[in-house]
Design an enzyme around this catalytic site. Structure first.
Site, mmCIF file in Angstrom:
data_model
loop_
_atom_site.group_PDB
_atom_site.id
_atom_site.type_symbol
_atom_site.label_atom_id
_atom_site.label_comp_id
_atom_site.label_asym_id
_atom_site.label_seq_id
_atom_site.Cartn_x
_atom_site.Cartn_y
_atom_site.Cartn_z
ATOM 1 N N ARG A 15 -5.440 10.580 4.168
ATOM 2 C CA ARG A 15 -3.673 10.932 4.353
ATOM 3 C C ARG A 15 -2.630 11.125 3.907
ATOM 4 N NH1 ARG A 15 1.274 10.624 6.610
ATOM 5 N NH2 ARG A 15 0.611 13.028 7.323
ATOM 6 N N ASP B 293 4.570 0.207 12.469
ATOM 7 C CA ASP B 293 3.038 -0.427 12.118
ATOM 8 C C ASP B 293 3.136 -1.795 12.187
ATOM 9 O OD1 ASP B 293 2.844 2.097 10.270
ATOM 10 O OD2 ASP B 293 2.598 1.423 8.230
ATOM 11 N N ASP C 85 -5.468 8.459 9.566
ATOM 12 C CA ASP C 85 -5.122 7.978 10.404
ATOM 13 C C ASP C 85 -4.949 8.721 11.648
ATOM 14 O OD1 ASP C 85 -4.836 4.896 9.027
ATOM 15 O OD2 ASP C 85 -2.820 5.026 9.697
ATOM 16 N N LYS D 79 0.322 -1.438 -0.448
ATOM 17 C CA LYS D 79 0.411 0.084 0.056
ATOM 18 C C LYS D 79 0.916 1.050 0.025
ATOM 19 C CE LYS D 79 -1.494 1.310 4.434
ATOM 20 N NZ LYS D 79 -1.396 3.197 4.371
ATOM 21 N N ASN D 80 2.034 1.322 1.152
ATOM 22 C CA ASN D 80 2.495 2.479 0.857
ATOM 23 C C ASN D 80 3.834 2.467 0.071
ATOM 24 O OD1 ASN D 80 1.308 2.729 3.491
ATOM 25 N ND2 ASN D 80 3.266 2.631 4.330
HETATM 26 C C1 UD1 Z 1 4.892 6.349 6.662
HETATM 27 C C2 UD1 Z 1 3.349 5.220 6.352
HETATM 28 C C3 UD1 Z 1 3.114 5.175 8.170
HETATM 29 C C4 UD1 Z 1 4.335 4.625 8.730
HETATM 30 C C5 UD1 Z 1 5.512 6.169 8.192
HETATM 31 C C6 UD1 Z 1 6.488 5.439 9.325
HETATM 32 C C7 UD1 Z 1 3.073 5.461 4.183
HETATM 33 C C8 UD1 Z 1 1.254 5.797 3.471
HETATM 34 N N1 UD1 Z 1 2.812 5.985 5.688
HETATM 35 O O1 UD1 Z 1 4.093 7.186 6.796
HETATM 36 O O2 UD1 Z 1 2.320 3.691 7.457
HETATM 37 O O3 UD1 Z 1 3.945 3.638 9.699
HETATM 38 O O4 UD1 Z 1 5.318 6.600 7.048
HETATM 39 O O5 UD1 Z 1 7.008 4.287 9.088
HETATM 40 O O6 UD1 Z 1 3.440 5.113 3.980
HETATM 41 N N2 UD1 Z 1 7.426 14.565 10.809
HETATM 42 C C9 UD1 Z 1 7.518 15.648 11.209
HETATM 43 N N3 UD1 Z 1 7.734 16.603 10.195
HETATM 44 C C10 UD1 Z 1 7.494 16.278 9.003
HETATM 45 C C11 UD1 Z 1 7.166 14.371 8.454
HETATM 46 C C12 UD1 Z 1 6.997 14.218 10.025
HETATM 47 O O7 UD1 Z 1 7.478 15.654 12.198
HETATM 48 O O8 UD1 Z 1 7.809 17.054 7.612
HETATM 49 C C13 UD1 Z 1 7.349 13.090 12.278
HETATM 50 C C14 UD1 Z 1 5.355 12.437 12.150
HETATM 51 O O9 UD1 Z 1 5.028 13.815 12.923
HETATM 52 C C15 UD1 Z 1 6.209 11.197 12.732
HETATM 53 C C16 UD1 Z 1 7.510 10.906 12.378
HETATM 54 O O10 UD1 Z 1 8.105 11.639 11.667
HETATM 55 O O11 UD1 Z 1 6.206 11.701 14.100
HETATM 56 C C17 UD1 Z 1 7.370 9.874 10.951
HETATM 57 O O12 UD1 Z 1 6.799 10.454 9.936
HETATM 58 P P1 UD1 Z 1 7.127 10.208 8.541
HETATM 59 O O13 UD1 Z 1 8.826 9.100 8.204
HETATM 60 O O14 UD1 Z 1 7.423 11.193 7.566
HETATM 61 O O15 UD1 Z 1 5.897 8.977 8.292
HETATM 62 P P2 UD1 Z 1 4.849 9.051 7.137
HETATM 63 O O16 UD1 Z 1 5.423 9.170 6.180
HETATM 64 O O17 UD1 Z 1 3.317 9.773 7.289
#
Ligand code: UD1
Length: 427
Positions: free
Chosen positions: A95, A309, A119, A23-24
């Site tokens: 999202r 996850d 989520d 999915k991701n």
């Molecule tokens: C992706 C996955 C999700 C998984 C996560 C971590 C998808 C659709 N989702 O989410 O299933 O749980 O990776 O493996 O691919 N953060 C910031 N600022 C930013 C971006 C992120 O503070 O600009 C923080 C977030 O609040 C969070 C952490 O970094 O606490 C991880 O986020 P990120 O690695 O970006 O995960 P996602 O891409 O949202």
């Protein structure tokens, strides 16, 4: 109509289960098709609701999308002129839609993307996405619930150091930089296999990318990309879910299509705690222990660390394991909603900040519980399998966002799980 899963406890999962594309990765590749005019074909795409939402988002941007869920194929025809706005109505349902930001700014020079909901797992910032795109020459601000990015002069290569290896920020910067002028270097990039998959996809479109899968990604921008055909990488989180489900229910499951090398830490943990893990020609096999599995401490970290996850599955596993375990969540602060639901099933688990202390009990006790997100929902269904009597898991739609007909896959492994209407009084 709201639906729930009705789970009768007592089954050990046995047999083969197949995992398809991640999915991701699939959602990001769909967004990535925007980078090239023409018709791109993706195969091994999972039959899940999120793909249908992303297909709709691309249609509204002007693409011609042919999504054939039963075949796992999506074909996306991208015209010369596309829109640049992703509405809140779609982004709130998915999202991951934020991943159109990079491709749109690269292709159109502007992007208005609603700030996502999705989520319910902690607050997720977009600051790193914005900083990365600004380094490439975009102007980014938030207004009226939208993240608005513009680069009227086009994007230029730059050195981008991410403060944290955010998956989403790495993807957006990577997808924006392939059409920027000159050289981009992303440091402290996320190393998830899905990032390597996106890079391979971009290369198949004519992009110059190297180093994806390590913490430094190098990109040399090109003037234009071309449409492609690409097979999505297998879903390591779905595969890992089945590994934990097999160990938790003391079953014997071959995960066909699963890649053990993407789950090294998780499978090592299970093997060290009494399960037998073997790599098979088509995937890997997990045979749970004869008696109760041993408890395992888990701390989530960016890849190659233990995936956040899979954390809900580690909770369920430890809820019935022999011994006590500490589960530490380092990525998302509110990702412990499974704990209160597991407690309803008789688990002995206590939250302390970003840790949960779990003391295993021999058997859980069936009860009605509620899924709060994809993985929590699936992990609660697994908990129902090791509970006495009947467990109902409300919020089946959450699980449908990540698993292709979860109940049918479980039935194929011998579990007594059905989907039924959820006659919630207030639902
Ligand atoms: C992706 C996955 C999700 C998984 C996560 C971590 C998808 C659709 N989702 O989410 O299933 O749980 O990776 O493996 O691919 N953060 C910031 N600022 C930013 C971006 C992120 O503070 O600009 C923080 C977030 O609040 C969070 C952490 O970094 O606490 C991880 O986020 P990120 O690695 O970006 O995960 P996602 O891409 O949202």
């Amino acid at each position: 109509m709201r639906e729930r899963f009705r789970v009768s406890g007592g089954a050990s999962l046995r047999g083969q289960v197949r995992v398809v594309g991640a999915k991701n990765s699939a959602l990001k590749l769909m967004a990535g098709t925007l980078l090239a005019v023409g018709r791109t074909r993706l195969t091994n795409v999972p039959n899940i609701v999120d793909v249908t939402i992303m297909a709709e988002l691309l249609r509204r941007l002007g693409c011609d999308v042919d999504w054939r869920p039963e075949d796992g194929v999506v074909e996306i025809g991208v015209p010369e002129r596309i829109g640049h706005r992703a509405d809140y109505e779609l982004v709130r349902a998915l999202r991951a839609s934020i991943c159109v930001l990079g491709p749109l700014i690269a292709r159109v020079g502007e992007a208005d993307v609603a700030v996502p909901g999705g989520d319910a797992i902690g607050s997720r910032g977009l600051d790193l996405h914005a900083e990365g795109l600004e380094a490439l020459g975009a102007k980014v601000h938030v207004a009226h619930g939208y993240l608005i990015a513009a680069a009227p002069q086009g994007l230029h290569g730059a050195s981008v150091h991410l403060e944290f290896p955010s998956v989403g920020a790495t993807e957006n910067v990577l997808m924006a930089s392939v059409l920027a002028t000159g050289h981009t270097r992303i440091e402290n990039a996320a190393r998830e296999p899905e990032i390597a998959d996106i890079a391979e996809f971009l290369v198949s479109m004519g992009a110059h990318v190297s180093g994806a899968g390590t913490s430094t990604i190098e990109i040399d921008g090109v003037d234009a990309l071309h449409a492609t055909e690409y097979h999505v990488v297998p879903d390591r989180i779905a595969a890992g879910s089945w590994a934990f489900a097999a160990a938790t229910t003391r079953g014997d499951v071959e995960v066909v299509g699963g890649r053990a090398e993407h789950l090294e830490i998780s499978l090592d943990l299970l093997a060290g705690a009494g399960s037998t893990v073997t790599v098979t020609p088509d995937g890997f096999r997990v045979v749970g222990p004869q008696g109760r599995p041993c408890s395992v401490d888990v701390a989530t970290l960016p890849y190659p660390g233990f995936p956040t996850d899979l954390q809900p599955f580690a909770l369920t596993y430890n809820a019935v394991a022999d011994g006590s375990a500490m589960i530490t969540e380092n990525l998302f602060e509110a990702r412990f909603r499974t704990v209160q639901e597991l407690a309803r099933l008789g688990a002995d688990a206590r939250i302390d900040g970003h840790h949960v202390m779990v003391h295993g009990v021999p058997l859980l006790s069936g009860a009605p519980v509620e899924a709060s997100d994809i993985r929590a929902g699936a992990a609660l269904v697994v908990a129902g399998l090791v509970a006495d009597g009947v467990t109902t898991v409300s919020g089946a739609h959450h699980v449908d966002r990540g698993y292709d007909r979860f109940e049918r896959q479980l039935q194929g492994l011998g579990a007594d799980v059905v989907r039924e209407p959820d006659d919630d009084l207030y639902g």
